[in-house]
Design a protein around this motif. Sequence first.
Motif, PDB file in Angstrom:
ATOM      1  N   SER A 240       0.826  -1.201   0.000  1.00  0.00           N
ATOM      2  CA  SER A 240       0.000   0.000   0.000  1.00  0.00           C
ATOM      3  C   SER A 240       0.866   1.260   0.000  1.00  0.00           C
ATOM      4  O   SER A 240       2.043   1.230   0.353  1.00  0.00           O
ATOM      5  N   LYS A 241       0.244   2.369  -0.361  1.00  0.00           N
ATOM      6  CA  LYS A 241       0.946   3.655  -0.384  1.00  0.00           C
ATOM      7  C   LYS A 241       1.368   4.073   1.025  1.00  0.00           C
ATOM      8  O   LYS A 241       2.466   4.599   1.220  1.00  0.00           O
TER       9      LYS A 241
ATOM     10  N   GLU B 150       4.478   2.282   2.037  1.00  0.00           N
ATOM     11  CA  GLU B 150       5.667   2.833   1.385  1.00  0.00           C
ATOM     12  C   GLU B 150       6.144   4.090   2.109  1.00  0.00           C
ATOM     13  O   GLU B 150       7.348   4.293   2.294  1.00  0.00           O
ATOM     14  N   VAL B 151       5.197   4.929   2.519  1.00  0.00           N
ATOM     15  CA  VAL B 151       5.565   6.144   3.248  1.00  0.00           C
ATOM     16  C   VAL B 151       6.195   5.790   4.590  1.00  0.00           C
ATOM     17  O   VAL B 151       7.208   6.382   4.996  1.00  0.00           O
TER      18      VAL B 151
END
Length: 296
Positions: free
Chosen positions: A114-115, A118-119
């Motif tokens: 998921s985004k 990643e963050v």
Amino acid sequence: MDTMSRSTTAPTAPWGRVRRSRYLADRALKAICILFTCLGVFVLGWILLMLLYQGISALRPEVFTNTTPGPMTQGGGIANAIAGSFILTFLGIVVATPVGVLAGTYLAEYGRGSKLAEVIRFVNDILLAAPSILIGLFVYTLMVQPMGGYSGWAGGVALAIIAVPVIVRTTEDMLRIVPGSLREAGAALGAPMSKVITKITWRAARAGMITGILLATARIAGETAPLLFTALNNNFWFRADLMGGVANLPVMIYQYALSPYQNWRELAWAGALVITLTILALSIVARLLFRKDVAR
């Protein structure tokens, strides 16, 4: 027959088909690598031997029973610094462990690609490489100034911030090693994902996760810079509320090693030996646990 006999003969040595310049370049690079490896081992061994020589000669029974001495005084010990370091490290790892384990679990089990994951990984990598002195300044602004003075709580928070990314990375890596078939077996029995994680994947990766916690403990046990801005130091036992300066080995070593007093420098060597052996013991335990986990 001649063709068959030639085909069954031993193959030509690999280097026989390589030009001499490439062969010499490979040998030269190998020699350089060995040289610098030996140089690094020599320097590290020299440091360790010097530490053992100076530290053992400074150790005596009162070192572990007396508090750190003030200026222009003889004798003394590092008992309060050892106790303070234990308290600060304990606070740091108690705060960091649940945060790191749960964040690593999210990245390995829930987030995956998921985004948000990643963050989180990006921020975690930044924290892994962040200078510890910046973390000390951050906690100084966040806690020391509003609270009106140095405290063990601020020191514990600073150490926790340093330990969290280590635990997050190790937890995620260990959970990713767990075979997916174990998760599928738990789901096939009707267990919710939370139960699969706590009862199956955490148990399967338990040794590796404990290894990460121990490595994080070893990482923060010798930190000096963040404690200079948070817990500082003193020559007495810490207060029950942990307010005011809290004696600790890293800052004590830093201050005493630069002092003009002979007994202070001896105590600095003794403290350096104690903290080095402690970190070495934690690292050995962590590696043994990791090998046990891999063997299973």
